[in-house]
Design a protein around this motif. Structure first.
Motif, short mmCIF file in Angstrom:
data_model
loop_
_atom_site.label_atom_id
_atom_site.label_comp_id
_atom_site.label_asym_id
_atom_site.label_seq_id
_atom_site.Cartn_x
_atom_site.Cartn_y
_atom_site.Cartn_z
N VAL A 132 0.97 -7.00 -3.84
CA VAL A 132 1.77 -8.06 -3.25
C VAL A 132 1.93 -7.82 -1.75
CG1 VAL A 132 3.04 -8.49 -5.39
CG2 VAL A 132 3.95 -6.89 -3.73
N GLY A 133 1.98 -8.90 -1.00
CA GLY A 133 2.19 -8.80 0.43
C GLY A 133 3.66 -8.63 0.76
N ALA A 134 3.94 -7.85 1.78
CA ALA A 134 5.30 -7.63 2.26
C ALA A 134 5.28 -7.61 3.78
CB ALA A 134 5.87 -6.33 1.71
N ALA A 135 6.46 -7.57 4.39
CA ALA A 135 6.54 -7.60 5.84
C ALA A 135 5.82 -6.42 6.48
CB ALA A 135 8.01 -7.62 6.27
N ASP A 136 5.79 -5.28 5.78
CA ASP A 136 5.16 -4.08 6.36
C ASP A 136 3.73 -3.87 5.88
OD1 ASP A 136 5.98 -3.57 3.77
OD2 ASP A 136 6.72 -1.55 4.16
N GLY A 137 3.20 -4.79 5.07
CA GLY A 137 1.83 -4.66 4.58
C GLY A 137 1.74 -4.87 3.09
N GLU A 138 0.61 -4.49 2.50
CA GLU A 138 0.40 -4.66 1.06
C GLU A 138 1.05 -3.54 0.27
OE1 GLU A 138 -3.64 -7.20 0.19
OE2 GLU A 138 -3.75 -5.01 0.14
N HIS A 139 1.83 -3.93 -0.73
CA HIS A 139 2.41 -2.97 -1.67
C HIS A 139 1.67 -3.06 -3.00
CE1 HIS A 139 6.53 -1.96 0.22
NE2 HIS A 139 5.76 -2.47 1.15
N VAL A 140 1.57 -1.93 -3.69
CA VAL A 140 0.98 -1.91 -5.03
C VAL A 140 2.06 -1.54 -6.03
CG1 VAL A 140 0.17 0.48 -4.70
CG2 VAL A 140 -0.83 -0.93 -6.49
N LEU A 141 2.15 -2.33 -7.12
CA LEU A 141 3.17 -2.14 -8.14
C LEU A 141 2.51 -1.80 -9.47
CD1 LEU A 141 4.36 -4.30 -5.97
CD2 LEU A 141 6.15 -4.60 -7.66
#
Length: 288
Positions: free
Chosen positions: A263-272
């Motif tokens: 998922v995209g976030a303000a600080d970059g791509e996060h992986v869940l």
């Protein structure tokens, strides 16, 4: 000889000894942890989870926003930055032991050596936000018993280091002998977990990517599952597949199935990472 209380738990077969030490008064040497995790002479596990308050540990100073810190140790006693299966089991223990309350849809912050991780309770288990990920540009070769020639590996960091190797077919994956540690050239300074993957056919079904994986964990050996390794494998295959690759993945390991979302976030791509967590039994054990 002193005794300690423990609980045994697992996430898709990746199993752990859980020890509650909320005030940080317990000191366990590497050789004591290795003895406890030994599958013939101890309780048996891939690693140990010490349940402790962040304020009680020097490492906890790096995660002041998390009340609880997951002190994760490999089966040989060495400290590890993160464990994707272990953190779900850790939160399951916090809930079941009454240390926290967490309803479905709610989240809790957990301190780790890889920083603070947010874990959410779901209808079927728990999902952890592993945070930002990084693809390594180092050209790496991996030699493994059962694979006739060295294969290139893709370095992926999701809080701890991984090298993902693509194999050509399911038969090649099944034929791997991971009782022998794969050889990595060049070897990262602190080692790495090595994942071997094959895509399903088709790779993408109903918008979800699907792969199979086996893993050799540093300090442990082959395990039935590795949560951060599952995330790294999905990220590597997505990286190889290019722009049209999906953001959601299903990863089958010998111990079960786990889910991965990017998922995209303000600080970059996060992986869940999402999946089940199970507590098996509790008891007491003597410390050597």
């Amino acid at each position: 000889m002193s005794t300690i209380a423990f609980t045994k738990g697992h996430g898709t077969g990746n199993d752990f000894i859980i020890v509650a030490d909320v005030d940080g008064g317990l000191t366990l040497r590497d050789e004591q942890i290795a003895a406890l995790t030994d599958r013939r002479f101890g309780i048996g596990a891939d690693g140990m989870l010490r349940v402790v308050r962040s304020a009680a540990l020097p490492e906890g100073a790096q995660t002041p926003d998390a009340v609880w810190f997951m002190d994760y140790r490999n089966a040989d006693g060495s400290a590890a930055q993160m464990c994707g299966n272990g953190i779900r089991v850790y939160v399951k223990y916090l809930v079941e032991s009454g240390l926290i309350e967490l309803a479905v849809g709610e989240s809790v912050a957990i301190g780790t050596r890889a920083g603070t991780k947010t874990v959410s309770r779901t209808e079927t288990g728990f999902e952890v936000d592993l945070g930002l990920w990084v693809a390594d540009t180092t050209e790496t070769l991996v030699r493994a018993k059962g694979v006739p020639v060295a294969r290139p590996g893709q370095g992926i960091d999701v809080g701890n280091p991984h090298i993902v190797v693509a194999l050509s077919a399911g038969s090649e994956l099944d034929g791997l002998d991971l009782t022998v540690q794969p050889l990595v050239e060049p070897l990262p300074p602190y080692g790495a977990n090595i994942e071997f993957v094959v895509p399903d056919d088709p790779l993408v079904h109903a918008g979800v990517g699907s792969i199979r994986m086996r893993v050799f964990e540093r300090g442990v050996g082959e395990t039935l599952s590795c949560g951060t390794g599952v995330a790294a494998s999905a990220l590597a295959v997505r990286h190889w597949a290019g722009r049209s690759a999906p953001e959601q993945w299903r990863v089958e390991v010998p111990g079960g199935v786990l889910g991965v979302r990017i998922v995209g976030a303000a600080d970059g791509e996060h992986v869940l990472l999402s999946g089940p967590a199970t507590l098996v039994f509790s008891g007491e054990v003597a410390l050597a």
